[in-house]
Scaffold this motif. Structure first.
Motif, PDB file in Angstrom:
ATOM      1  N   ARG A  37      47.112  70.598  63.708  1.00  0.00           N
ATOM      2  CA  ARG A  37      47.304  69.929  62.416  1.00  0.00           C
ATOM      3  C   ARG A  37      46.346  70.485  61.365  1.00  0.00           C
ATOM      4  NH1 ARG A  37      47.456  63.614  63.940  1.00  0.00           N
ATOM      5  NH2 ARG A  37      49.162  63.813  65.398  1.00  0.00           N
ATOM      6  N   LEU A  38      45.093  70.669  61.756  1.00  0.00           N
ATOM      7  CA  LEU A  38      44.075  71.137  60.802  1.00  0.00           C
ATOM      8  C   LEU A  38      44.351  72.582  60.393  1.00  0.00           C
ATOM      9  CD1 LEU A  38      41.029  69.391  62.502  1.00  0.00           C
ATOM     10  CD2 LEU A  38      41.986  68.828  60.264  1.00  0.00           C
ATOM     11  N   GLN A  39      44.873  73.367  61.338  1.00  0.00           N
ATOM     12  CA  GLN A  39      45.255  74.745  61.006  1.00  0.00           C
ATOM     13  C   GLN A  39      46.387  74.727  59.961  1.00  0.00           C
ATOM     14  OE1 GLN A  39      47.706  76.917  63.750  1.00  0.00           O
ATOM     15  NE2 GLN A  39      46.527  78.807  63.453  1.00  0.00           N
ATOM     16  N   ALA A  40      47.376  73.870  60.197  1.00  0.00           N
ATOM     17  CA  ALA A  40      48.511  73.775  59.267  1.00  0.00           C
ATOM     18  C   ALA A  40      48.060  73.319  57.878  1.00  0.00           C
ATOM     19  CB  ALA A  40      49.556  72.810  59.831  1.00  0.00           C
ATOM     20  N   MET A  41      46.971  72.542  57.843  1.00  0.00           N
ATOM     21  CA  MET A  41      46.440  72.069  56.551  1.00  0.00           C
ATOM     22  C   MET A  41      45.587  73.137  55.869  1.00  0.00           C
ATOM     23  SD  MET A  41      45.376  68.263  57.848  1.00  0.00           S
ATOM     24  CE  MET A  41      44.301  67.861  56.494  1.00  0.00           C
ATOM     25  N   GLY A  42      45.396  74.275  56.557  1.00  0.00           N
ATOM     26  CA  GLY A  42      44.637  75.375  55.955  1.00  0.00           C
ATOM     27  C   GLY A  42      43.124  75.217  56.069  1.00  0.00           C
ATOM     28  N   ILE A  43      42.651  74.382  56.978  1.00  0.00           N
ATOM     29  CA  ILE A  43      41.194  74.198  57.136  1.00  0.00           C
ATOM     30  C   ILE A  43      40.623  75.445  57.818  1.00  0.00           C
ATOM     31  CG2 ILE A  43      39.375  72.712  58.101  1.00  0.00           C
ATOM     32  CD1 ILE A  43      41.139  71.103  56.165  1.00  0.00           C
ATOM     33  N   GLU A  44      39.693  76.105  57.144  1.00  0.00           N
ATOM     34  CA  GLU A  44      39.145  77.396  57.575  1.00  0.00           C
ATOM     35  C   GLU A  44      38.637  77.385  59.035  1.00  0.00           C
ATOM     36  OE1 GLU A  44      38.964  80.321  56.264  1.00  0.00           O
ATOM     37  OE2 GLU A  44      37.409  81.238  57.517  1.00  0.00           O
ATOM     38  N   LYS A  45      37.937  76.324  59.376  1.00  0.00           N
ATOM     39  CA  LYS A  45      37.331  76.242  60.712  1.00  0.00           C
ATOM     40  C   LYS A  45      38.382  76.309  61.831  1.00  0.00           C
ATOM     41  CE  LYS A  45      33.629  73.369  62.596  1.00  0.00           C
ATOM     42  NZ  LYS A  45      32.952  72.067  62.490  1.00  0.00           N
ATOM     43  N   TYR A  46      39.609  75.945  61.497  1.00  0.00           N
ATOM     44  CA  TYR A  46      40.681  75.894  62.510  1.00  0.00           C
ATOM     45  C   TYR A  46      41.738  76.977  62.299  1.00  0.00           C
ATOM     46  CZ  TYR A  46      38.268  71.681  63.691  1.00  0.00           C
ATOM     47  OH  TYR A  46      37.276  70.803  64.062  1.00  0.00           O
ATOM     48  N   LYS A  47      41.346  78.033  61.584  1.00  0.00           N
ATOM     49  CA  LYS A  47      42.349  79.077  61.295  1.00  0.00           C
ATOM     50  C   LYS A  47      42.836  79.745  62.578  1.00  0.00           C
ATOM     51  CE  LYS A  47      39.040  82.666  59.745  1.00  0.00           C
ATOM     52  NZ  LYS A  47      38.600  83.194  60.994  1.00  0.00           N
ATOM     53  N   PHE A  50      43.394  76.739  68.428  1.00  0.00           N
ATOM     54  CA  PHE A  50      42.606  76.165  69.533  1.00  0.00           C
ATOM     55  C   PHE A  50      41.823  77.246  70.297  1.00  0.00           C
ATOM     56  CE2 PHE A  50      42.619  73.044  73.292  1.00  0.00           C
ATOM     57  CZ  PHE A  50      41.668  72.229  72.688  1.00  0.00           C
ATOM     58  N   GLU A  51      41.712  78.456  69.699  1.00  0.00           N
ATOM     59  CA  GLU A  51      40.868  79.494  70.327  1.00  0.00           C
ATOM     60  C   GLU A  51      39.415  79.043  70.257  1.00  0.00           C
ATOM     61  OE1 GLU A  51      42.090  82.396  71.692  1.00  0.00           O
ATOM     62  OE2 GLU A  51      44.002  81.395  71.318  1.00  0.00           O
ATOM     63  N   VAL A  52      38.636  79.397  71.263  1.00  0.00           N
ATOM     64  CA  VAL A  52      37.215  78.988  71.258  1.00  0.00           C
ATOM     65  C   VAL A  52      36.462  79.776  70.183  1.00  0.00           C
ATOM     66  CG1 VAL A  52      35.079  78.876  72.598  1.00  0.00           C
ATOM     67  CG2 VAL A  52      37.270  78.389  73.706  1.00  0.00           C
ATOM     68  N   ARG A  53      35.800  79.032  69.290  1.00  0.00           N
ATOM     69  CA  ARG A  53      35.029  79.651  68.212  1.00  0.00           C
ATOM     70  C   ARG A  53      33.696  78.922  68.052  1.00  0.00           C
ATOM     71  NH1 ARG A  53      38.012  83.135  69.024  1.00  0.00           N
ATOM     72  NH2 ARG A  53      39.738  83.900  67.756  1.00  0.00           N
ATOM     73  N   VAL A  54      32.648  79.662  67.713  1.00  0.00           N
ATOM     74  CA  VAL A  54      31.358  79.021  67.424  1.00  0.00           C
ATOM     75  C   VAL A  54      31.145  79.078  65.917  1.00  0.00           C
ATOM     76  CG1 VAL A  54      30.450  79.686  69.678  1.00  0.00           C
ATOM     77  CG2 VAL A  54      29.917  81.101  67.681  1.00  0.00           C
ATOM     78  N   HIS A  55      30.469  78.069  65.388  1.00  0.00           N
ATOM     79  CA  HIS A  55      30.313  77.955  63.936  1.00  0.00           C
ATOM     80  C   HIS A  55      28.830  77.831  63.589  1.00  0.00           C
ATOM     81  CE1 HIS A  55      34.672  77.447  63.584  1.00  0.00           C
ATOM     82  NE2 HIS A  55      34.572  76.674  64.652  1.00  0.00           N
ATOM     83  N   GLU A  56      28.212  78.964  63.295  1.00  0.00           N
ATOM     84  CA  GLU A  56      26.776  78.990  62.973  1.00  0.00           C
ATOM     85  C   GLU A  56      26.472  78.045  61.803  1.00  0.00           C
ATOM     86  OE1 GLU A  56      24.151  80.878  64.264  1.00  0.00           O
ATOM     87  OE2 GLU A  56      25.328  82.016  65.735  1.00  0.00           O
ATOM     88  N   SER A  57      27.383  78.014  60.842  1.00  0.00           N
ATOM     89  CA  SER A  57      27.106  77.218  59.627  1.00  0.00           C
ATOM     90  C   SER A  57      27.015  75.719  59.944  1.00  0.00           C
ATOM     91  CB  SER A  57      28.187  77.464  58.577  1.00  0.00           C
ATOM     92  OG  SER A  57      29.442  77.089  59.106  1.00  0.00           O
ATOM     93  N   ALA A  58      27.647  75.282  61.030  1.00  0.00           N
ATOM     94  CA  ALA A  58      27.613  73.853  61.376  1.00  0.00           C
ATOM     95  C   ALA A  58      26.252  73.436  61.940  1.00  0.00           C
ATOM     96  CB  ALA A  58      28.704  73.533  62.387  1.00  0.00           C
ATOM     97  N   LEU A  59      25.448  74.424  62.313  1.00  0.00           N
ATOM     98  CA  LEU A  59      24.164  74.103  62.944  1.00  0.00           C
ATOM     99  C   LEU A  59      23.187  73.421  61.972  1.00  0.00           C
ATOM    100  CD1 LEU A  59      23.662  77.354  65.070  1.00  0.00           C
ATOM    101  CD2 LEU A  59      24.341  75.092  65.898  1.00  0.00           C
ATOM    102  N   ASN A  60      23.396  73.610  60.691  1.00  0.00           N
ATOM    103  CA  ASN A  60      22.469  73.002  59.711  1.00  0.00           C
ATOM    104  C   ASN A  60      22.768  71.531  59.455  1.00  0.00           C
ATOM    105  OD1 ASN A  60      21.297  75.513  59.251  1.00  0.00           O
ATOM    106  ND2 ASN A  60      22.943  76.060  57.827  1.00  0.00           N
ATOM    107  N   ILE A  61      23.965  71.110  59.778  1.00  0.00           N
ATOM    108  CA  ILE A  61      24.438  69.795  59.320  1.00  0.00           C
ATOM    109  C   ILE A  61      23.556  68.614  59.776  1.00  0.00           C
ATOM    110  CG2 ILE A  61      26.403  68.202  59.374  1.00  0.00           C
ATOM    111  CD1 ILE A  61      28.252  70.673  59.516  1.00  0.00           C
ATOM    112  N   PRO A  62      23.163  68.520  61.043  1.00  0.00           N
ATOM    113  CA  PRO A  62      22.384  67.336  61.454  1.00  0.00           C
ATOM    114  C   PRO A  62      21.054  67.170  60.722  1.00  0.00           C
ATOM    115  CG  PRO A  62      23.335  68.383  63.365  1.00  0.00           C
ATOM    116  CD  PRO A  62      23.559  69.319  62.210  1.00  0.00           C
ATOM    117  N   TYR A  63      20.533  68.253  60.151  1.00  0.00           N
ATOM    118  CA  TYR A  63      19.272  68.158  59.411  1.00  0.00           C
ATOM    119  C   TYR A  63      19.461  67.421  58.085  1.00  0.00           C
ATOM    120  CZ  TYR A  63      17.632  71.756  62.673  1.00  0.00           C
ATOM    121  OH  TYR A  63      17.284  72.458  63.807  1.00  0.00           O
TER     122      TYR A  63
END
Ligand code: SF4
Length: 241
Positions: A37-47, A50-63
């Motif tokens: 669904r998120l891919q169909a909505m054009g969300i970059e993270k899900y382009k 369901f392939e396995v991907r790591v997202h370095e940019s998400a590592l900053n979020i909890p701070y």
């Protein structure tokens, strides 16, 4: 990060996305459906769907979060999937270690890889490590979890699609039980739930009944013998890690 409707957490954080099915509990994987669904909505993270991907940019979020949060890590994947490099898992752990004001709930079906890697990870009190166990066939995951250095250990028995009598609950702090929902849910026998609840009671393990599931999970609700059971392990933050 996103607010979560999952009853046993507050929000989700997904530094990795994507997965592959590994056992019967994956049959109607919610993350797979959502990724599409998120891919169909054009969300970059899900382009890559369901392939396995790591997202370095998400590592900053909890701070950036204010206050203390209870966070489900990787609702859209499995952190211990073989395609997630150890170095990235260590980065995720560093973020959790650096943020002792939050509780991070990590759940995997890859208990074998978790057990292989656990000594290379730093286990602070704010990291709750869980394994999913849907039926007898994958009971071994509990033993593998028990062998790790995780300070708080939990079981997600969801979707519960078979009985789990005589569980070894040694070193286990928390048990969540839930039935399957969706179009063709596999049934959960109430006797299985009551048996697990009794086992938790006799071993003084926190018991959380999430839902009955079924085609209309809202209507079926989460009452067990007329009561809501939402026990959790004691939360020890900042001062104790
Ligand atoms: S392990 Fe979890 S995320 Fe991966 S396919 Fe199975 S249910 Fe989906």
């Amino acid at each position: 990060m996103a607010q979560s409707s999952i009853e046993w957490t507050e929000m989700t954080w997904n530094p990795t996305t994507g997965c592959t099915k590994i056992s019967a509990g994956c049959k109607f994987c919610y993350a797979e459906i959502m990724s599409k669904r998120l891919q169909a909505m054009g969300i970059e993270k899900y382009k890559d769907n369901f392939e396995v991907r790591v997202h370095e940019s998400a590592l900053n979020i909890p701070y950036t979060w204010r206050g203390s949060k209870v966070v489900f890590v990787n609702s859209m994947s499995d952190l211990f999937h073989k395609d997630v490099p150890l170095e990235f898992i260590q980065k995720v752990f560093k973020v959790m270690n650096d943020n002792p004001q939050h509780v991070f709930q990590v759940l995997t079906k890859r208990a074998d890889r978790l057990q292989q890697l656990h000594k290379k990870l730093k286990w602070t009190h704010n990291i709750w490590m869980g394994v999913s166990v849907e039926n007898e066939k994958v009971r071994k995951r509990i033993d593998l979890l028990r062998e790790t250095n995780a300070k708080v250990k939990f079981l997600s028995l969801e979707p519960l699609i078979g009985p789990l009598p005589n569980l070894n609950l040694g070193k286990i702090d928390w048990v969540i039980v839930g039935g399957e929902s969706g179009h063709k849910p596999r049934p959960m026998n109430p006797d299985w739930v009551i048996d697990i609840q009794d086992q938790c009671k006799s071993k003084e393990v926190a018991f959380f009944f999430k839902q009955w599931g079924g085609k209309n999970k809202k209507a079926n609700g989460r009452l067990l013998n007329g009561k809501i059971y939402d026990e959790m392990p004691e939360i020890q933050l900042q001062h104790s890690v």
